[in-house]
Design a protein around this motif. Structure first.
Motif, PDB file in Angstrom:
ATOM      1  N   GLU A 261       0.822  -1.217   0.000  1.00 45.42           N
ATOM      2  CA  GLU A 261       0.000   0.000   0.000  1.00 45.42           C
ATOM      3  C   GLU A 261       0.854   1.265   0.000  1.00 45.42           C
TER       4      GLU A 261
ATOM      5  N   VAL B 162       1.981   1.876  -3.574  1.00 43.83           N
ATOM      6  CA  VAL B 162       0.910   2.522  -4.340  1.00 43.83           C
ATOM      7  C   VAL B 162       0.877   4.017  -3.999  1.00 43.83           C
TER       8      VAL B 162
ATOM      9  N   LEU C 135      -6.606   4.980  -1.795  1.00 42.69           N
ATOM     10  CA  LEU C 135      -5.732   5.804  -0.950  1.00 42.69           C
ATOM     11  C   LEU C 135      -5.925   7.301  -1.170  1.00 42.69           C
TER      12      LEU C 135
ATOM     13  N   SER D 124      -4.278 -10.317  -3.244  1.00 42.09           N
ATOM     14  CA  SER D 124      -3.144  -9.623  -3.850  1.00 42.09           C
ATOM     15  C   SER D 124      -3.619  -8.473  -4.728  1.00 42.09           C
ATOM     16  N   ALA D 125      -4.751  -8.642  -5.431  1.00 48.21           N
ATOM     17  CA  ALA D 125      -5.266  -7.512  -6.216  1.00 48.21           C
ATOM     18  C   ALA D 125      -5.645  -6.366  -5.284  1.00 48.21           C
ATOM     19  N   ALA D 126      -6.201  -6.709  -4.122  1.00 50.20           N
ATOM     20  CA  ALA D 126      -6.553  -5.658  -3.156  1.00 50.20           C
ATOM     21  C   ALA D 126      -5.300  -4.912  -2.711  1.00 50.20           C
ATOM     22  N   GLN D 127      -4.215  -5.653  -2.483  1.00 49.50           N
ATOM     23  CA  GLN D 127      -2.966  -4.997  -2.089  1.00 49.50           C
ATOM     24  C   GLN D 127      -2.487  -4.040  -3.171  1.00 49.50           C
ATOM     25  N   LEU D 128      -2.660  -4.466  -4.434  1.00 53.81           N
ATOM     26  CA  LEU D 128      -2.198  -3.623  -5.538  1.00 53.81           C
ATOM     27  C   LEU D 128      -3.015  -2.347  -5.666  1.00 53.81           C
ATOM     28  N   MET D 129      -4.219  -2.319  -5.073  1.00 53.98           N
ATOM     29  CA  MET D 129      -5.012  -1.090  -5.068  1.00 53.98           C
ATOM     30  C   MET D 129      -4.576  -0.170  -3.939  1.00 53.98           C
ATOM     31  N   GLY D 130      -3.658  -0.651  -3.098  1.00 53.64           N
ATOM     32  CA  GLY D 130      -3.260   0.147  -1.945  1.00 53.64           C
ATOM     33  C   GLY D 130      -4.113  -0.119  -0.722  1.00 53.64           C
ATOM     34  N   ILE D 131      -4.956  -1.160  -0.788  1.00 51.29           N
ATOM     35  CA  ILE D 131      -5.774  -1.492   0.377  1.00 51.29           C
ATOM     36  C   ILE D 131      -4.871  -2.149   1.428  1.00 51.29           C
ATOM     37  N   PRO D 132      -4.807  -1.591   2.636  1.00 55.29           N
ATOM     38  CA  PRO D 132      -3.971  -2.210   3.670  1.00 55.29           C
ATOM     39  C   PRO D 132      -4.678  -3.454   4.203  1.00 55.29           C
TER      40      PRO D 132
END
Lengths: 258, 297
Positions: free
Chosen positions: A79, A82, A111, B178-186
């Motif tokens: 995160e 990103v 974010l 992993s897709a969620a992580q790539l969105m910046g979701i912690p």
């Protein structure tokens, strides 16, 4: 080459017991489109996953020119990567099938806390009118091409400075591929740097400024895209039969012999 | 309809509400980390003990006790997640399952050690035991509050999961980490939040359980936790609506079985409950509202 936005130096990456990247170095300059070419299992996706923090290198460094100076990415969580301005549009699109198109876009902007999110959605709906029509549908109900447009837009919703695309042409019809690659060129024209991973070397070399070839986890060839397009070994391995050139047809997977 | 049947329906609705609250949290945790959390019912027990031994004993009014109990449930579940489940996030699914059994046994035994296994009589403050006549059936104020609070909780939960940024992020994470992580979701924080929400609901169910049945003990969470698991499976594990539906069906079925059969069969109620589970799964392997896709994950 312009100033490097992303610099990968000698990274070694393991997945379990097997080494997937072996001393990989590459750089992406500000405003460039750089392509990383290779067959199945060559290490393309591993390279992107390491940059975005899903995988950790055992050694080597990854540096990103952040807005307030260079930042090492190798110990950051995804995160935070990103947040620095790197978006990774993953292989096989990986849209959230149970979420609506709109919700997918909201997650792309997860974010962000500014008030421009709605305006950005509106902007991309102008670019991809089909997404506006499908806004309330579940992403899983979209066609492959529509999902790719959604995945691309979702990645752009974070307003990245570096957009990394993992095989955007995979499994798509030639006309759709053309459309996606037109968008990629537009995205760059608007100032976003693009790092493009492709098996479809013909398409990738057409839009890229520079390219690297990866085989068995090692960078084997690098150079200007136009030079690579003329390079006999690249022509043989990736451009293959002349008829596939520039039509966007799928190049058969390269053999990863040991 | 006779007053007797109406009375049974009301009892089933009240029991089903408590099952539904526990089952929904259970299902939420499962859907996001694929963890069958057997310690979930014990969070309800801790909620009940904090309600009666701490908050009610301190003389606090009900409108303070309820949010305080929700907070305790949320905190306990989040702490368990952080200390126990997070370190083995990458481990095979069965590890988490075994660990949750271990955590459950640990919590129960620490409870026995500190508080003794002897059930204690408890009572909620206020006039909650006032009886009302409802077409010949007897309903207490507490019964009405239990059903109303459950429905409100389920409604708020639905809005949270459907509308809020964090709720959507939970659904995204449950689909593709992993897709969620790539969105910046912690994702770690999102997972902790899911445990906290589930824990809050379990804590509330514990409060209701103690208030309704008038006694609490350190093992009280085990059977309701197991039943909530059954309810979640009947409804389709991973589906929140399914878990709520399963909870109500189970509560209703249990009361009907006990209420309609001759009293000598009453002690077989759990056997009937698990028989019902087997029947439903034979006919609908994914539960009532479950999707085959969620089964595969």
């Amino acid at each position: 080459m312009p100033d490097a936005l992303l610099k990968v130096e000698s990274i070694n990456v393991w997945r379990g017991a097997s080494q997937v990247l072996n001393d990989v170095s590459l750089s992406v300059g500000q405003g460039e489109i750089v392509a990383l070419l290779g067959g199945n299992g060559a290490g393309k996706t591993s390279t992107l996953s390491t940059i975005s923090g899903l995988l950790r290198p055992k050694s080597g460094s990854i540096t990103f020119a952040g807005e307030s100076g260079p930042v090492s990415l190798t110990s950051l969580r995804p995160e935070n990567i990103v947040k620095l301005g790197i978006a990774h549009c993953p292989e096989g699109r990986q849209v959230f099938g149970g979420l609506s198109v709109m919700e997918n876009l909201r997650m792309g902007a997860y974010l962000r806390h500014d008030d421009q999110i709605g305006a950005d959605v509106e902007h991309y709906f102008e670019l991809f009118p089909i997404l506006r029509e499908r806004a309330d549908l579940k992403a899983g109900q979209l066609s492959g091409g529509e999902q790719m447009m959604l995945a691309l837009t979702r990645a752009l919703m974070s307003r990245p400075r570096l957009l990394m695309l993992d095989e955007p042409s995979l499994g798509l019809a030639p006309q759709v591929i053309d459309q996606i690659f037109d968008r990629i060129e537009e995205i760059r024209a608007q100032g976003t740097t693009v790092f493009l991973v492709e098996q479809n070397a013909a398409m990738a070399l057409e839009v890229a400024d520079r390219a690297y070839v990866i085989e068995n986890g090692k960078i084997t060839i690098s150079g200007n895209a136009s030079e690579l397009a003329e390079d006999p070994s690249v022509r043989e391995a990736y451009l293959g039969i002349e008829t596939t050139q520039a039509t966007g047809a799928e190049i058969p997977p390269m053999e990863t012999s040991s | 309809m006779s007053a007797y049947v109406l009375q049974q329906l009301i009892n089933g609705l009240v029991l089903g509400s408590m099952y539904a609250l526990v089952a929904v949290g259970f299902s939420m945790i499962y859907s996001i980390v694929r963890l069958i959390n057997f310690a979930h019912g014990d969070v309800a027990m801790i909620g009940a003990f904090s309600t009666f031994l701490v908050f009610a004993a301190a003389g606090l009014p009900l409108w303070v006790i309820v949010p305080a109990t929700l907070a305790v449930g949320a905190a306990v579940a989040a702490i368990i997640e952080f200390l126990v489940f997070r370190p083995q996030r990458q481990a095979p699914q069965v590890n988490g399952f075994i660990t949750s059994l271990g955590v459950s046994i640990l919590i129960q035994n620490v409870g026995i050690l500190l508080l003794s296994a002897q059930p204690r009589s408890v009572r909620l403050p206020g006039l909650l035991r006032t009886n009302h006549d409802f077409f010949g059936a007897r309903v207490t104020t507490l019964d009405i509050l239990i059903v109303a609070a459950t429905l409100i909780s389920l409604l708020v939960l639905t809005l949270f999961v459907k509308r809020t940024r964090l709720g959507i992020a939970m659904r995204a994470t449950s689909e593709n980490v992993s897709a969620a992580q790539l969105m910046g979701i912690p994702v770690n924080r999102v997972i902790t939040a899911a445990f906290a929400v589930g824990g809050a609901l379990a804590g509330l169910a514990g409060l209701m359980w103690g208030g309704r049945y008038g006694q609490i003990d350190p093992l009280m969470g085990f059977v309701p936790g197991l039943k909530a698991f059954v309810a979640a499976v009947i409804g389709g594990v991973g589906s929140l609506a399914g878990a709520a539906l399963g909870g109500y069906l189970l509560g209703m079925a249990e009361i009907m079985i006990v209420g309609m059969l001759p009293s000598e069969y009453g002690s077989y109620r759990d056997a009937f409950v698990f028989g019902l589970l087997i029947l439903v799964l034979l006919v609908m392997p994914n539960g009532l509202l479950g999707k085959p896709a969620e089964e595969r994950a």
